[in-house]
Every structure is written in structure tokens, then in C-alpha cells.
Design an enzyme around this catalytic site. Structure first.
Site, PDB file in Angstrom:
ATOM      1  N   LEU A  98       0.812  -1.226   0.000  1.00  0.00           N
ATOM      2  CA  LEU A  98       0.000   0.000   0.000  1.00  0.00           C
ATOM      3  C   LEU A  98       0.841   1.269   0.000  1.00  0.00           C
ATOM      4  O   LEU A  98       0.327   2.348  -0.284  1.00  0.00           O
ATOM      5  CB  LEU A  98      -0.933   0.003   1.223  1.00  0.00           C
ATOM      6  N   LYS A  99       2.103   1.174   0.384  1.00  0.00           N
ATOM      7  CA  LYS A  99       3.009   2.346   0.412  1.00  0.00           C
ATOM      8  C   LYS A  99       2.328   3.541   1.082  1.00  0.00           C
ATOM      9  O   LYS A  99       2.216   4.629   0.508  1.00  0.00           O
ATOM     10  CB  LYS A  99       3.466   2.694  -1.003  1.00  0.00           C
ATOM     11  N   LEU A 100       1.895   3.337   2.313  1.00  0.00           N
ATOM     12  CA  LEU A 100       1.096   4.359   3.000  1.00  0.00           C
ATOM     13  C   LEU A 100       1.941   5.562   3.408  1.00  0.00           C
ATOM     14  O   LEU A 100       3.041   5.414   3.944  1.00  0.00           O
ATOM     15  CB  LEU A 100       0.438   3.743   4.241  1.00  0.00           C
TER      16      LEU A 100
ATOM     17  N   ILE B 222      -1.857  10.793   7.207  1.00  0.00           N
ATOM     18  CA  ILE B 222      -1.920  11.102   8.634  1.00  0.00           C
ATOM     19  C   ILE B 222      -2.099   9.790   9.406  1.00  0.00           C
ATOM     20  O   ILE B 222      -2.625   8.806   8.865  1.00  0.00           O
ATOM     21  CB  ILE B 222      -3.065  12.089   8.966  1.00  0.00           C
TER      22      ILE B 222
ATOM     23  N   THR C 116      13.728   2.730  -4.833  1.00  0.00           N
ATOM     24  CA  THR C 116      14.992   2.332  -5.488  1.00  0.00           C
ATOM     25  C   THR C 116      15.328   3.144  -6.735  1.00  0.00           C
ATOM     26  O   THR C 116      16.469   3.152  -7.169  1.00  0.00           O
ATOM     27  CB  THR C 116      14.965   0.843  -5.885  1.00  0.00           C
TER      28      THR C 116
HETATM   29  O1  C5P Z   1      11.379  -5.340 -11.476  1.00  0.00           O
HETATM   30  P1  C5P Z   1      10.361  -6.318 -10.924  1.00  0.00           P
HETATM   31  O2  C5P Z   1       9.267  -6.618 -11.895  1.00  0.00           O
HETATM   32  O3  C5P Z   1      10.987  -7.554 -10.329  1.00  0.00           O
HETATM   33  O4  C5P Z   1       9.682  -5.501  -9.750  1.00  0.00           O
HETATM   34  C1  C5P Z   1       9.053  -6.150  -8.671  1.00  0.00           C
HETATM   35  C2  C5P Z   1       8.701  -5.107  -7.621  1.00  0.00           C
HETATM   36  O5  C5P Z   1       9.865  -4.375  -7.288  1.00  0.00           O
HETATM   37  C3  C5P Z   1       7.683  -4.047  -8.085  1.00  0.00           C
HETATM   38  O6  C5P Z   1       6.389  -4.442  -7.711  1.00  0.00           O
HETATM   39  C4  C5P Z   1       8.110  -2.794  -7.349  1.00  0.00           C
HETATM   40  O7  C5P Z   1       7.402  -2.639  -6.127  1.00  0.00           O
HETATM   41  C5  C5P Z   1       9.553  -3.038  -7.004  1.00  0.00           C
HETATM   42  N1  C5P Z   1      10.441  -2.180  -7.775  1.00  0.00           N
HETATM   43  C6  C5P Z   1      11.287  -1.339  -7.111  1.00  0.00           C
HETATM   44  N2  C5P Z   1      12.137  -0.518  -7.815  1.00  0.00           N
HETATM   45  C7  C5P Z   1      12.151  -0.511  -9.161  1.00  0.00           C
HETATM   46  C8  C5P Z   1      11.291  -1.390  -9.866  1.00  0.00           C
HETATM   47  C9  C5P Z   1      10.437  -2.224  -9.131  1.00  0.00           C
HETATM   48  O8  C5P Z   1      11.294  -1.309  -5.883  1.00  0.00           O
HETATM   49  N3  C5P Z   1      12.994   0.311  -9.787  1.00  0.00           N
END
Ligand code: C5P
Length: 234
Positions: A70-72, A75, A127
């Protein structure tokens, strides 16, 4: 292996397949093709928005572990409500942004306490961000420093683990000690080189390297889900 002793449970559940699809049909086709080979899935905002909560609930019903990504960042009251809703679905992992600060992470952890299987994971630095990106939003630090800083904050707030790239796993394991979960996306399988799957991960790592560096779980997405045979990744 000491890592396995510290985090007991079915090792097969530590490989989490990311269901990053824009239709229910595509997601269900992948789940069907993987069958018993996959025991844990990540459902993110894209699939949750097109499918609603029923798909995640169906996976739980089928005996799968579900990581609801959910990446919340809200608040504390709203974060707590969303975590309770996730808990009622029966999912086992949910994410909150560590950048939101101690109070929202603590609120998430308190809300999760009613659901013994539910772990709250803190996202450190997404990332795709680089040092210049942090400078652009006014943060006078490096990604590496910020990741460790936020992970320590997450531990202090009571989070059960963090999400971080494989290249950060060793530093995080050293900083956090043995008990926190470290869940790493950004892994690729060697077969990607031949299937031509590309991702935007800056420095992807092999899943085994991520675990050796201290990860307790790895998230694999397109390497498997877009492979000709998802069950073997080839
Ligand atoms: O690249 P892949 O398809 O394996 O991505 C799996 C998960 O990695 C994605 O659902 C996303 O949450 C995360 N991701 C990330 N950083 C990126 C690309 C994907 O954290 N640059």
C-alpha cells in the site's frame, strides 16, 4: 543456516512474486500457471485498483501469503485505518513510507497488533531515486545514509521490517541486528539475459546474493511473471 533459525517458517514463502498486472485476468493466469510453485504474492496499487480487495482475499483463501504493497504516507489515523482494513483481508505484510516519520509508522504498528500474522514493513528510499533526487527535495544526504537512517527510525517505531534494495541489505543487517525482516525487490534471474526482460532497477542482484547479504525475503516480478515458463523463470 543462522538466518533461517532467526526467521523460522516455510522458506518457499520467502520468495514473493509481484503481481504487477493491469487486469485481473492476467494476474489470475499467472497465479494459475505458477500453481503450488508460488506461495507468496505481492499485490500493489495497480492491481489493487483494478481488481479491488477480492483478489487479495482470494489468494489468502487459497492459502497464499499476501504482501499488500500500500506504500502508506498519510496522517496516522488514515494509516491505522488502512492497516486494519489490510489485516481484515488476512494479508501478512503491508508497507508504510518511513519518510512519513515515526508517528505514522507507530500508528501502523499499533493497528497491526490486532492481527498477529500481519507485519508492517517500512519503505526507506524508493529504489529509482538517486543522490541528486534527494538534493532536489531538500535532503542534504546520500541515498545510502538516508536508507540506514530511515531503517533505524522504522525499528525505533516498532516496524517488523524494511523494504530495501539488495545492495543495501548488508549495511541494513549490520545496522538493524538479526531480528528485523529485510525484504528486497530489485532481483533478476540469469535467464533475463536471454529472455530480454528489462527493468528499471539501477543495480539488480541475483536472489541468492540478496539473501546472503541479509535479506529475509526477495520480491521477484517481471523476471518470473514475464518468463515463458514462470515456474522456472526460463
Ligand atoms: O522489477 P520487478 O518486476 O521484479 O519488480 C518487482 C517489484 O519491485 C515491483 O512491484 C516494485 O514494487 C519493485 N520495484 C522497485 N524498484 C524498481 C522497480 C520495481 O522497488 N525500480
Amino acid at each position: 543456516m543462522s538466518e533461517v533459525r532467526r526467521h523460522p517458517g516455510d522458506p518457499g514463502r520467502r520468495i514473493i512474486i509481484a503481481l504487477d498486472f493491469d487486469t485481473v485476468r492476467a494476474a489470475e493466469a499467472t497465479v494459475d500457471r505458477l500453481g503450488d510453485a508460488a506461495k507468496s504474492y505481492k499485490v500493489g496499487l495497480e492491481l489493487l485498483t483494478v481488481a479491488g480487495p477480492g483478489l487479495a482475499a482470494g489468494l489468502v483463501e487459497a492459502g497464499k501469503d499476501v504482501f499488500l504493497d500500500l506504500k502508506l504516507f498519510e496522517i496516522p489515523t488514515s494509516v491505522a485505518g488502512a492497516v486494519r482494513a489490510a489485516g481484515r483481508l488476512g494479508v501478512t505484510m503491508v508497507t508504510v513510507h518511513a519518510m512519513g516519520g515515526t508517528e505514522i509508522m507507530a500508528a501502523a504498528v499499533r493497528a497491526a497488533a490486532d492481527f498477529p500474522r500481519l507485519k508492517v514493513l517500512a519503505l526507506t528510499v524508493v529504489t529509482s531515486l538517486t543522490d541528486p533526487d534527494l538534493a532536489a527535495v531538500g535532503l542534504n544526504t546520500t541515498v545510502d545514509e538516508q536508507v540506514v537512517r530511515l531503517a533505524r527510525l522504522a525499528r525505533h517505531a516498532g516496524c517488523h521490517g524494511v523494504v530495501a534494495s539488495p545492495r543495501e541489505a548488508a549495511a541494513l543487517r549490520a545496522a538493524l541486528g538479526p531480528d528485523m525482516l529485510i525484504v528486497t525487490p530489485g532481483v533478476r534471474l540469469p535467464a533475463d539475459l536471454t529472455t530480454g526482460v528489462t527493468t528499471e532497477h539501477a543495480r539488480p542482484a541475483h536472489p541468492v546474493a540478496a539473501v546472503r547479504a541479509g535479506a529475509t525475503h526477495v520480491i521477484i516480478g517481471r523476471s518470473l511473471t514475464r518468463a515463458a515458463d514462470p515456474a522456472t523463470g526460463t
